[in-house]
Motif scaffolding. Structure first.
Motif, PDB file in Angstrom:
ATOM      1  N   ALA A  33       0.844  -1.204   0.000  1.00 31.95           N
ATOM      2  CA  ALA A  33       0.000   0.000   0.000  1.00 31.95           C
ATOM      3  C   ALA A  33       0.875   1.248   0.000  1.00 31.95           C
ATOM      4  O   ALA A  33       0.568   2.241  -0.663  1.00 31.95           O
ATOM      5  N   VAL A  34       1.961   1.228   0.741  1.00 32.04           N
ATOM      6  CA  VAL A  34       2.870   2.381   0.788  1.00 32.04           C
ATOM      7  C   VAL A  34       3.537   2.571  -0.578  1.00 32.04           C
ATOM      8  O   VAL A  34       3.672   3.694  -1.072  1.00 32.04           O
ATOM      9  N   ARG A  35       3.939   1.479  -1.217  1.00 32.12           N
ATOM     10  CA  ARG A  35       4.571   1.564  -2.534  1.00 32.12           C
ATOM     11  C   ARG A  35       3.598   2.167  -3.547  1.00 32.12           C
ATOM     12  O   ARG A  35       3.951   3.054  -4.325  1.00 32.12           O
ATOM     13  N   GLU A  36       2.348   1.730  -3.491  1.00 28.47           N
ATOM     14  CA  GLU A  36       1.324   2.243  -4.402  1.00 28.47           C
ATOM     15  C   GLU A  36       1.113   3.740  -4.170  1.00 28.47           C
ATOM     16  O   GLU A  36       0.949   4.509  -5.116  1.00 28.47           O
ATOM     17  N   MET A  37       1.108   4.122  -2.891  1.00 29.15           N
ATOM     18  CA  MET A  37       0.932   5.540  -2.546  1.00 29.15           C
ATOM     19  C   MET A  37       2.086   6.356  -3.145  1.00 29.15           C
ATOM     20  O   MET A  37       1.872   7.442  -3.697  1.00 29.15           O
ATOM     21  N   ALA A  38       3.301   5.836  -3.046  1.00 25.22           N
ATOM     22  CA  ALA A  38       4.469   6.552  -3.585  1.00 25.22           C
ATOM     23  C   ALA A  38       4.345   6.711  -5.106  1.00 25.22           C
ATOM     24  O   ALA A  38       4.604   7.791  -5.653  1.00 25.22           O
ATOM     25  N   TRP A  39       3.917   5.653  -5.786  1.00 29.66           N
ATOM     26  CA  TRP A  39       3.740   5.735  -7.244  1.00 29.66           C
ATOM     27  C   TRP A  39       2.719   6.809  -7.606  1.00 29.66           C
ATOM     28  O   TRP A  39       2.908   7.584  -8.542  1.00 29.66           O
ATOM     29  N   VAL A  40       1.623   6.841  -6.854  1.00 31.81           N
ATOM     30  CA  VAL A  40       0.559   7.791  -7.197  1.00 31.81           C
ATOM     31  C   VAL A  40       1.006   9.222  -6.948  1.00 31.81           C
ATOM     32  O   VAL A  40       0.800  10.100  -7.788  1.00 31.81           O
ATOM     33  N   PHE A  41       1.626   9.473  -5.797  1.00 29.71           N
ATOM     34  CA  PHE A  41       2.112  10.841  -5.529  1.00 29.71           C
ATOM     35  C   PHE A  41       3.055  11.279  -6.648  1.00 29.71           C
ATOM     36  O   PHE A  41       2.944  12.381  -7.186  1.00 29.71           O
ATOM     37  N   ALA A  42       4.002  10.403  -6.984  1.00 29.39           N
ATOM     38  CA  ALA A  42       5.001  10.756  -7.995  1.00 29.39           C
ATOM     39  C   ALA A  42       4.327  11.012  -9.336  1.00 29.39           C
ATOM     40  O   ALA A  42       4.623  12.007 -10.021  1.00 29.39           O
ATOM     41  N   GLU A  43       3.377  10.165  -9.722  1.00 26.69           N
ATOM     42  CA  GLU A  43       2.758  10.318 -11.031  1.00 26.69           C
ATOM     43  C   GLU A  43       1.856  11.549 -11.085  1.00 26.69           C
ATOM     44  O   GLU A  43       1.862  12.289 -12.068  1.00 26.69           O
ATOM     45  N   GLU A  44       1.074  11.772 -10.013  1.00 30.76           N
ATOM     46  CA  GLU A  44       0.171  12.929 -10.030  1.00 30.76           C
ATOM     47  C   GLU A  44       0.953  14.239 -10.117  1.00 30.76           C
ATOM     48  O   GLU A  44       0.579  15.142 -10.854  1.00 30.76           O
ATOM     49  N   PHE A  45       2.041  14.341  -9.350  1.00 30.48           N
ATOM     50  CA  PHE A  45       2.825  15.578  -9.404  1.00 30.48           C
ATOM     51  C   PHE A  45       3.550  15.705 -10.737  1.00 30.48           C
ATOM     52  O   PHE A  45       3.717  16.806 -11.253  1.00 30.48           O
TER      53      PHE A  45
END
Lengths: 421, 89
Positions: free
Chosen positions: B25-37
């Motif tokens: 879940a933490v890895r997925e969160m990191a991917w999303v933050f990085a992609e959205e920004f």
């Protein structure tokens, strides 16, 4: 009890009144993936509508940190627990998600808050609900991720704030306003018929002359967006900034304009519009309306807790990182498809996402003009192709509101002018 | 977060609500933050600064759990996939 068709549940539903639908319906889409909980929406609403004595506890627009927070405290856990008790045999969604507008998410098998007869006491009660306590209303963001100072040292932030206790797992921000539901629980519960849904735009209002402050609407609204005001002894709720929707607000200049909370959104997560309805309450085909597109064509935006049965008109693009069982409970069975589409947006979705917050005017239609391919790349093993298409937004009378491209140049303000306008 | 644990006798507190959570879940969160920004136009340097700052709680938590190398790889891939033209391009 009369039967109405609830398209979000994919079935007929018991509701205390016969079906009646507006010409158009106020509706909105929030992209949770982009919300940073800056509370600009919250303060825009507060400073416009609820700044007076007796309204201190009222936040018609709020942003809460899920799964820890809620305003009022634990509102969703409490209503879901009541719904569980009303369905001792359990609830489930059957069928599959589809393009059929009468049942896009399959069929909900279970009692809604209007159909939980065995739980309703006294007999005059029409809707399953509960009345939050004063304590639950009074601390909108307690136990969330807001910074706090050192114990016993008021007015100062902790010097090493990052070392304070923090949540160790995932979270996301849920921005909420009244959903101006198609089957409002507040309206169903009011013994004085003081609540009505406007025929022109579906906005749900409390008639302040008729209300006697019985608080049945406060008890019935599962989203807890009806609020009681002690010093006037009547209830109040979000009015969807209707002078702006009508174009009568001084800022609107005669043109339908989005609400204050939408206009204030610096994260550009919000878009609000007016969708056309069929006579059975389903959304009429309006292919080039961006809200219709996001809900019924791209299917990336989903209703909040559809199982409650009110057919809310607020739709959310679910946060991609949150465990799916939690999201399916919150947004229904369309979650997996919505996240799949949002993660790999096609050309049109990429363009439509650019429409968010480029203007405060309500968008009635859009058009995508194809542009050149800008580049191809790989992300997590899948190919990303970006086309620099132009998306054009049109207003009520068909005039162009603005146009923007997928690839917007980024201008970085030099450091010496960082805070100048 | 509150200063201390909630009082067990506090009637407004719900306790023992289980949450699914793991490293994935933490890895997925990191991917999303990085992609959205990255989609919003941030370059790799600015996104990494966000992860490194302890005051961006969710992103920094991912940085600590996953480690600098994994986060840098995630950010680099997202920034490369969603690069935007800048002034002078």
């Amino acid at each position: 009890m009369p039967q109405v068709h609830n398209w979000q549940l994919g079935r007929p539903m018991g509701y205390p009144y016969e079906a009646a639908y507006p010409e158009r319906q106020f509706a909105f889409v929030f992209n949770i993936n982009r919300c940073i909980a800056c509370q600009s929406c919250t303060m825009a609403c507060k400073s416009t509508w609820t700044f007076s004595k007796g309204q201190e506890h009222m936040w018609w627009a709020n942003v809460e940190t899920k799964p820890y927070g809620g305003y009022p405290m634990f509102w969703d856990m409490k209503i879901l627990e009541l719904l569980d008790r009303a369905n001792p045999e359990g609830t489930r969604w059957t069928g599959t998600t589809s393009r059929e507008r009468r049942r896009p998410y399959g069929t909900f098998e279970g009692r809604t808050i209007f159909e939980a007869e065995r739980m309703l006491t006294p007999d005059s009660t029409r809707v399953l609900g509960y009345l939050p306590t004063d304590a639950e209303w009074n601390s909108p963001n307690i136990y969330e991720d807001n910074p706090v100072g050192q114990r016993g040292v008021p007015g100062e932030y902790h010097k090493t704030g990052e070392e304070l206790p923090e949540h160790k797992t995932w979270f996301f921000y849920l921005a909420r306003i009244c959903n101006h539901c198609s089957y409002p629980a507040c309206l169903a519960a009011c013994p004085r018929k003081a609540i009505y849904k406007r025929p022109e735009d579906g906005i749900v209002l409390i008639d302040q002359q008729e209300c006697r402050g019985y608080r049945k609407c406060v008890e019935a609204c599962p989203y807890k967006k009806s609020m009681y005001r002690g010093n006037t002894r009547v209830s109040e709720k979000c009015i969807a900034c209707y002078p702006r929707i009508e174009g009568r607000d001084p800022e609107a200049g005669g043109v339908p304009t989005e609400t204050r909370c939408m206009a204030a959104c610096i994260g550009q997560i919000r878009m609000q519009g007016l969708v056309k309805l069929n006579r059975d309450g389903t959304w009429a085909e309006d292919r080039w309306n961006p809200i219709y597109y996001l809900v019924h064509v791209a299917k990336v935006a989903l209703p909040l807790y559809p199982q409650l049965g009110t057919a809310p008109n607020g739709f959310y693009i679910p946060p991609r990182w949150v465990p799916r069982p939690y999201l399916r409970q919150m947004f229904g069975p369309g979650v997996d498809e919505a996240i799949e589409r949002y993660e790999k947006p096609d050309r049109e979705l990429t363009a439509v996402l650019q429409l968010f917050r480029r203007s405060n005017r309500i968008i009635y239609g859009y058009e995508v003009v194809e542009g050149p391919k800008v580049y191809e790349a790989t992300l997590r093993g899948r190919k990303v192709t970006l086309w620099n298409d132009t998306v054009i937004a049109y207003g009520k009378d068909g005039t162009e509101l603005f146009r923007t491209t997928v690839e917007e140049p980024v201008h970085v303000r030099p450091a010496k002018h960082a805070n100048s306008i | 977060m509150p200063y201390g644990d909630p009082a067990r006798t506090d009637p407004t507190m719900l306790v023992s609500v289980a949450l699914p959570a793991d490293r994935e879940a933490v890895r997925e969160m990191a991917w999303v933050f990085a992609e959205e920004f990255a989609r919003m136009g941030f370059d790799a340097r600015r996104i990494l600064a966000l992860f490194r700052s302890p005051f961006y709680g969710g992103a920094h938590q991912a940085w600590r759990v996953l480690g600098a190398a994994e986060v840098e790889a995630i950010v680099a891939e997202c920034a490369a996939a969603w690069r935007r033209p800048r002034e002078g391009d």
